[in-house]
Write an enzyme that holds these catalytic residues in place. Structure first.
Site, PDB file in Angstrom:
ATOM      1  N   HIS A  96       0.846  -1.200   0.000  1.00 30.56           N
ATOM      2  CA  HIS A  96       0.000   0.000   0.000  1.00 30.56           C
ATOM      3  C   HIS A  96       0.881   1.251   0.000  1.00 30.56           C
ATOM      4  CE1 HIS A  96      -2.862   3.060   1.177  1.00 30.56           C
ATOM      5  NE2 HIS A  96      -3.792   2.238   0.717  1.00 30.56           N
ATOM      6  N   GLU A 166      -3.963   2.118  -7.335  1.00 27.98           N
ATOM      7  CA  GLU A 166      -4.367   3.265  -6.518  1.00 27.98           C
ATOM      8  C   GLU A 166      -3.425   4.440  -6.791  1.00 27.98           C
ATOM      9  OE1 GLU A 166      -6.677   1.974  -2.780  1.00 27.98           O
ATOM     10  OE2 GLU A 166      -4.565   1.863  -2.269  1.00 27.98           O
TER      11      GLU A 166
HETATM   12  P1  13P Z   1      -9.625   6.492  -0.071  1.00 28.31           P
HETATM   13  O1  13P Z   1     -10.799   5.660  -0.548  1.00 28.31           O
HETATM   14  O2  13P Z   1      -9.827   7.086   1.268  1.00 28.31           O
HETATM   15  O3  13P Z   1      -9.178   7.440  -1.123  1.00 28.31           O
HETATM   16  O4  13P Z   1      -8.419   5.453   0.143  1.00 28.31           O
HETATM   17  C1  13P Z   1      -8.045   4.614  -0.886  1.00 28.31           C
HETATM   18  C2  13P Z   1      -7.063   3.666  -0.320  1.00 28.31           C
HETATM   19  O5  13P Z   1      -5.922   4.022  -0.079  1.00 28.31           O
HETATM   20  C3  13P Z   1      -7.526   2.307  -0.047  1.00 28.31           C
HETATM   21  O6  13P Z   1      -6.452   1.444   0.170  1.00 28.31           O
END
Ligand code: 13P
Length: 254
Positions: A96, A166
């Site tokens: 992450h 992400e």
């Molecule tokens: P948000 O949905 O708060 O933008 O976070 C995304 C995230 O990092 C999930 O792992």
């Protein structure tokens, strides 16, 4: 119809076990109604044991937010993937951006993936660039993240990995700061192309999720137009009604 995958990453929330069990209870009692969605809840380590006692027999899954690259030993503060499977969790988020910001490299992520898979966990591998540039440098960055994170991982084991794209610049913002669905689709194709180059065309079935300011308002467009297999949800997964709405919308997408 392929099941959508909706994952809650609670990050370092909530602050007490009562709030965690309350949130979990609401999700576990309602999410299974939506049979076209696979729901995975990733709470902080400290709540996994308690929540896994509550969820036996329910149709949702539990995951951890990280795990260490060694099985056991003198690693103060670390958590073994074997300890996670022992608690009944089936998934772990690795790589992450919050962890990468603390110094985690692709090499570390790669080692963690290998140990997690040998412990029997399914991996949610996060990738994503911190910014975009006109020269396409971010594409090279993503390609490198994928290649280095998956180094030495067999095609068979790739089937135990879900890729969560992400983009860091889209995380933790308001809903209109999420990536545009058309760009999500482009990135999905790019990620699959990189995977195909590493392995072969049979890996085009790999599940690709999007994460970054997703919520009830943009779930439909992100999944439908972005053509992703689901979402990795951060802050909106902490509000049971919002998270359940995301699941409901995903369930209705053909
Ligand atoms: P948000 O949905 O708060 O933008 O976070 C995304 C995230 O990092 C999930 O792992």
């Amino acid at each position: 119809m392929k099941k959508k995958i909706i994952i809650a990453n609670w990050k370092m929330n909530p602050l007490d076990i009562d709030a965690a069990t309350e949130l979990f209870k609401k999700i576990k009692n309602n999410a299974p109604k939506f049979s076209n969605v696979k729901t995975i809840i990733c709470p902080p380590f400290v709540y996994l044991g308690e929540l896994s006692l509550m969820y036996s027999g329910s149709k949702i899954s539990l995951g951890a937010q990280d795990s260490f690259w060694e099985n056991n030993g003198s690693f103060t503060g670390e958590i073994s993937p074997y300890q996670i499977t022992d608690l009944g969790a089936d998934y772990v988020i690795l790589g992450h951006s919050d962890r990468r910001a603390l110094g985690e490299t692709n090499e570390i992520v790669n080692k963690k993936i290998k140990t997690a898979i040998s412990a029997g966990l399914n991996v949610i591998l996060c990738i994503g660039e911190s910014e975009r540039d006109d020269d396409g440098e971010y594409l090279r960055f993503i390609e490198e993240e994928i290649k280095e994170s998956l180094k030495g991982i067999s095609k068979n084991n790739l089937s135990k990995i879900i890729i969560a794209y992400e983009p860091i610049w889209a995380i933790g913002k308001s809903k209109n700061k999420a990536m545009k669905p058309a760009n999500v689709y482009e990135m999905k194709l790019f990620i699959l192309k990189v995977l195909k180059n590493i392995y072969d065309a049979s890996v085009m079935e790999t599940k690709i999720l999007y994460g970054g300011s997703s919520g009830p308002e943009n779930t439909e467009s992100l999944i439908k137009e972005g053509e992703v297999d689901g979402l990795l949800v951060g802050h909106e997964s902490l509000i049971a009604s919002h998270f359940l709405e995301i699941i409901k919308i995903a369930d209705g997408i053909k």
